[in-house]
Design a protein around this motif. Structure first.
Motif, PDB file in Angstrom:
ATOM      1  N   PHE A  86      82.291   4.604 -40.439  1.00 42.51           N
ATOM      2  CA  PHE A  86      80.918   4.545 -40.903  1.00 42.51           C
ATOM      3  C   PHE A  86      80.360   3.175 -40.570  1.00 42.51           C
ATOM      4  O   PHE A  86      80.911   2.145 -40.963  1.00 42.51           O
ATOM      5  CB  PHE A  86      80.822   4.801 -42.405  1.00 42.51           C
ATOM      6  CG  PHE A  86      79.400   4.796 -42.893  1.00 42.51           C
ATOM      7  CD1 PHE A  86      78.586   5.892 -42.673  1.00 42.51           C
ATOM      8  CD2 PHE A  86      78.874   3.693 -43.542  1.00 42.51           C
ATOM      9  CE1 PHE A  86      77.275   5.898 -43.111  1.00 42.51           C
ATOM     10  CE2 PHE A  86      77.562   3.684 -43.974  1.00 42.51           C
ATOM     11  CZ  PHE A  86      76.757   4.789 -43.758  1.00 42.51           C
ATOM     12  N   SER A  87      79.257   3.154 -39.834  1.00 40.74           N
ATOM     13  CA  SER A  87      78.597   1.907 -39.461  1.00 40.74           C
ATOM     14  C   SER A  87      77.455   1.642 -40.440  1.00 40.74           C
ATOM     15  O   SER A  87      76.529   2.454 -40.564  1.00 40.74           O
ATOM     16  CB  SER A  87      78.058   2.012 -38.034  1.00 40.74           C
ATOM     17  OG  SER A  87      77.251   0.903 -37.741  1.00 40.74           O
ATOM     18  N   GLU A  88      77.540   0.497 -41.133  1.00 37.03           N
ATOM     19  CA  GLU A  88      76.464   0.134 -42.065  1.00 37.03           C
ATOM     20  C   GLU A  88      75.193  -0.250 -41.310  1.00 37.03           C
ATOM     21  O   GLU A  88      74.086  -0.004 -41.777  1.00 37.03           O
ATOM     22  CB  GLU A  88      76.892  -1.034 -42.969  1.00 37.03           C
ATOM     23  CG  GLU A  88      77.916  -0.669 -44.024  1.00 37.03           C
ATOM     24  CD  GLU A  88      79.339  -0.876 -43.556  1.00 37.03           C
ATOM     25  OE1 GLU A  88      79.536  -1.539 -42.506  1.00 37.03           O
ATOM     26  OE2 GLU A  88      80.247  -0.353 -44.213  1.00 37.03           O
ATOM     27  N   ASP A  89      75.339  -0.844 -40.130  1.00 34.64           N
ATOM     28  CA  ASP A  89      74.162  -1.240 -39.352  1.00 34.64           C
ATOM     29  C   ASP A  89      73.361  -0.031 -38.872  1.00 34.64           C
ATOM     30  O   ASP A  89      72.130  -0.042 -38.898  1.00 34.64           O
ATOM     31  CB  ASP A  89      74.578  -2.082 -38.141  1.00 34.64           C
ATOM     32  CG  ASP A  89      75.180  -3.415 -38.540  1.00 34.64           C
ATOM     33  OD1 ASP A  89      75.026  -3.807 -39.718  1.00 34.64           O
ATOM     34  OD2 ASP A  89      75.798  -4.070 -37.677  1.00 34.64           O
ATOM     35  N   GLY A  91      73.844   3.130 -40.152  1.00 36.65           N
ATOM     36  CA  GLY A  91      73.669   4.063 -41.257  1.00 36.65           C
ATOM     37  C   GLY A  91      74.213   5.442 -40.966  1.00 36.65           C
ATOM     38  O   GLY A  91      73.746   6.435 -41.532  1.00 36.65           O
ATOM     39  N   SER A 111      85.354  -4.087 -40.995  1.00 35.40           N
ATOM     40  CA  SER A 111      84.454  -2.974 -40.695  1.00 35.40           C
ATOM     41  C   SER A 111      84.332  -2.826 -39.186  1.00 35.40           C
ATOM     42  O   SER A 111      84.638  -3.743 -38.428  1.00 35.40           O
ATOM     43  CB  SER A 111      83.073  -3.199 -41.313  1.00 35.40           C
ATOM     44  OG  SER A 111      82.417  -4.251 -40.652  1.00 35.40           O
ATOM     45  N   ASP A 113      81.543  -2.603 -37.659  1.00 35.76           N
ATOM     46  CA  ASP A 113      80.414  -3.427 -37.212  1.00 35.76           C
ATOM     47  C   ASP A 113      80.869  -4.838 -36.850  1.00 35.76           C
ATOM     48  O   ASP A 113      80.456  -5.393 -35.822  1.00 35.76           O
ATOM     49  CB  ASP A 113      79.341  -3.480 -38.293  1.00 35.76           C
ATOM     50  CG  ASP A 113      78.763  -2.114 -38.576  1.00 35.76           C
ATOM     51  OD1 ASP A 113      78.479  -1.394 -37.594  1.00 35.76           O
ATOM     52  OD2 ASP A 113      78.594  -1.766 -39.756  1.00 35.76           O
TER      53      ASP A 113
END
Length: 129
Positions: A86-89, A91, A111, A113
């Protein structure tokens, strides 16, 4: 001289009839399928065995040395696995083909990212997982 020419023509005529008798004088018929097959995965793309994060490639210079000391070339492939992160940047989930060393690198940086930023990888080009 004329009997020699007659013999040559007779042999030539005999040769041409024997060639056509064996089917060597007829043109070849090629097979052309009328219907094309469709696969269930139309957008399937063949990819190289390369880690998406680290860029690790197969070792093509490896050798196996037998008991009789013969040297045989072999390829040592990279241990690649399909992995979702899952990439927070972005989403969203990102599905990548990583080596097991790449997975350990992602765990080290915390992470996907941070690891992608460190190695200069653009995560937006990878598909949603």
């Amino acid at each position: 001289m004329s009997s020699f020419i007659l013999r040559v023509f007779a042999l030539l005529a005999l040769f041409t009839t024997s060639v056509s008798g064996f089917g060597l004088g007829t043109p070849l018929q090629t097979y052309s399928p009328q219907s094309t097959r469709t696969t269930r995965n139309e957008n399937l793309v063949m990819r190289a065995r390369v880690c998406d994060l680290l860029g690790k490639r197969p070792n093509r210079q490896a050798r196996v040395v037998t008991f009789s000391h013969k040297r045989i070339k072999k390829v040592q492939h990279v241990n690649l696995q399909w992995k979702k992160y899952f990439s927070e940047d972005l989403g969203r989930n990102v599905k990548m083909r990583l080596s097991t060393k790449g997975m350990k690198t992602v765990a080290k940086y915390g992470s996907i990212d941070a690891a992608a930023k460190k190695f200069g990888v653009d995560l937006s080009q990878f598909r949603v997982g």
